[in-house]
Design an enzyme around this catalytic site. Structure first.
Site, short mmCIF file in Angstrom:
data_model
loop_
_atom_site.label_atom_id
_atom_site.label_comp_id
_atom_site.label_asym_id
_atom_site.label_seq_id
_atom_site.Cartn_x
_atom_site.Cartn_y
_atom_site.Cartn_z
N TRP A 102 -11.16 7.50 14.02
CA TRP A 102 -10.97 6.38 13.09
C TRP A 102 -9.51 5.95 13.04
CZ3 TRP A 102 -15.40 4.55 13.07
CH2 TRP A 102 -16.54 5.37 13.02
N ASP A 170 -6.35 5.72 4.82
CA ASP A 170 -7.79 5.56 4.88
C ASP A 170 -8.40 6.82 4.28
OD1 ASP A 170 -10.47 5.45 5.50
OD2 ASP A 170 -10.21 5.18 7.65
N LYS A 194 -19.51 7.71 1.24
CA LYS A 194 -19.35 9.16 1.32
C LYS A 194 -19.42 9.77 -0.09
CE LYS A 194 -17.86 8.25 5.60
NZ LYS A 194 -18.58 8.49 6.85
#
Length: 358
Positions: A102, A170, A194
């Site tokens: 990511w 992030d 999440k």
């Protein structure tokens, strides 16, 4: 119906009480005769939901008043572009720490927009750890990190300082899992699917001083100022996702707050890592111990045939989502906030039994 033992990496399990509360109000929210997703986003009922979600998030994370809370769409992937579009000004360089897929994707998007620099990377070590040393470029606009790496199972335990350069994080996969010093960051973004709620809404927490960097020539919907000036209501927001976010935040409060959540997450992670470490090499953890994630426990077995047998028997036993990411294979147990301790214990017992039988 028997609930699945859901260890998916995302979209992930939601607290059962949250789902039941949503179900109770599914057809008739607040005696409106409408479901939440039918409410006008300009209605008083929805505006109350919207404001409550912001207030809860500010309270739970102790977000100072000089930070804006924004609700966006597009997931963290859109933020890979919005961060440099809004903050990577001419003559400046975006600095990135690479700790997995990511962060690589975030860098790739920034490269399309302006000058970038890799401040640190653990790629040569197959992303088994968080880098120890960071080298900042000249004329740095910001330093970008990914706080938790779902694919490789690593997590920052100590964050860089933002004393000299804005720190962007992030936090899609570990926000709300423990207390944070928000003022150590200048911008935090997180896809909700999440710990925060369902997919569909992305939370951005941004220091107001950064908003001056968002230039008027940016497309309206890619400018942070658009959301800040209109309380994230410039256009129709993801109303149902924000409602469920509100319910999850209420659940966090009811559970006792982030200190309690953090202790529970530490307990769950210890159960699985102890199982791996005490398996005499039958289970092999991917991440180095000092960088282990408390959200995503990644591990392998000593050969592919046994690994596939493990995953098949786990599925038959009701465990869902234990396959590792398609890019690396192996196994992964995602143990976000909503996963109860007893389900983690069940997984550990299954792992011990499988080892004994194989």
């Amino acid at each position: 119906m028997q609930r699945a033992l859901n260890f998916n990496a995302g979209p992930a399990a939601l607290p059962v009480s949250v789902l039941k509360e949503a179900e109770k109000n599914w057809l008739n929210y607040n005696n409106s005769g409408m479901a939440v997703m039918e409410l006008s986003h300009r209605s008083k009922d929805y505006e109350a939901i919207h404001q409550k979600a912001q207030d809860l998030l500010r309270n739970i994370l102790s977000i100072p008043n000089n930070y804006e809370i924004l609700f966006l769409q597009g997931g963290a992937s859109l933020q890979f572009s919005m961060v440099p579009m809004n903050l990577l000004t001419e003559g400046k360089t975006g600095n990135y720490v690479l700790t997995g897929v990511w962060s690589e994707k975030a860098l790739q998007e920034a490269e399309k927009i302006g000058s970038t620099y890799i401040a640190a990377t653990s790629k040569e070590q197959k992303y088994r750890s968080i880098p120890d040393e960071i080298s900042i470029s000249k004329n740095a606009a910001y330093l970008h990190i990914t706080s938790n790496n779902t694919i490789y199972g690593t997590q920052w335990n100590q964050f860089p300082s933002n004393e000299f350069i804005p720190l962007i994080a992030d936090m899609s996969s570990d926000i709300l899992s423990k207390p944070l010093d928000i003022e150590n960051f200048d911008l935090i973004y997180a896809g909700a699917q999440k710990n925060l709620g369902p997919s569909g809404v992305t939370v951005v927490i941004i220091n107001k001083k950064l908003l001056s960097n968002s230039i008027d020539r940016l497309p309206t919907m890619l400018n942070y100022n658009t959301y800040a000036k209109h309380n994230s209501l410039y256009n129709t927001p993801p109303t149902l996702a924000i409602y469920l976010l509100k319910l999850v935040l209420e659940w966090v409060e009811q559970e006792g707050g982030l200190n309690i959540i953090e202790k529970r997450n530490e307990e769950k992670a210890k159960i699985l890592y102890d199982c791996i470490d005490e398996s005499e090499g039958f289970y092999i953890g991917h991440a180095e111990k000092e960088s282990r994630s408390k959200m995503n426990v990644t591990f392998n077995l000593n050969n592919d045939d046994v690994s596939q047998k493990f995953l098949q028997q786990a599925k038959e036993a009701g465990f869902i989502g234990l396959n590792g990411h398609r890019s690396v294979g192996g196994c992964r147990a995602s143990i976000y906030n909503a996963i109860p301790v007893d389900q983690v214990c069940q997984l550990a017992e299954f792992m011990k039994a499988f080892k004994n039988n194989n």
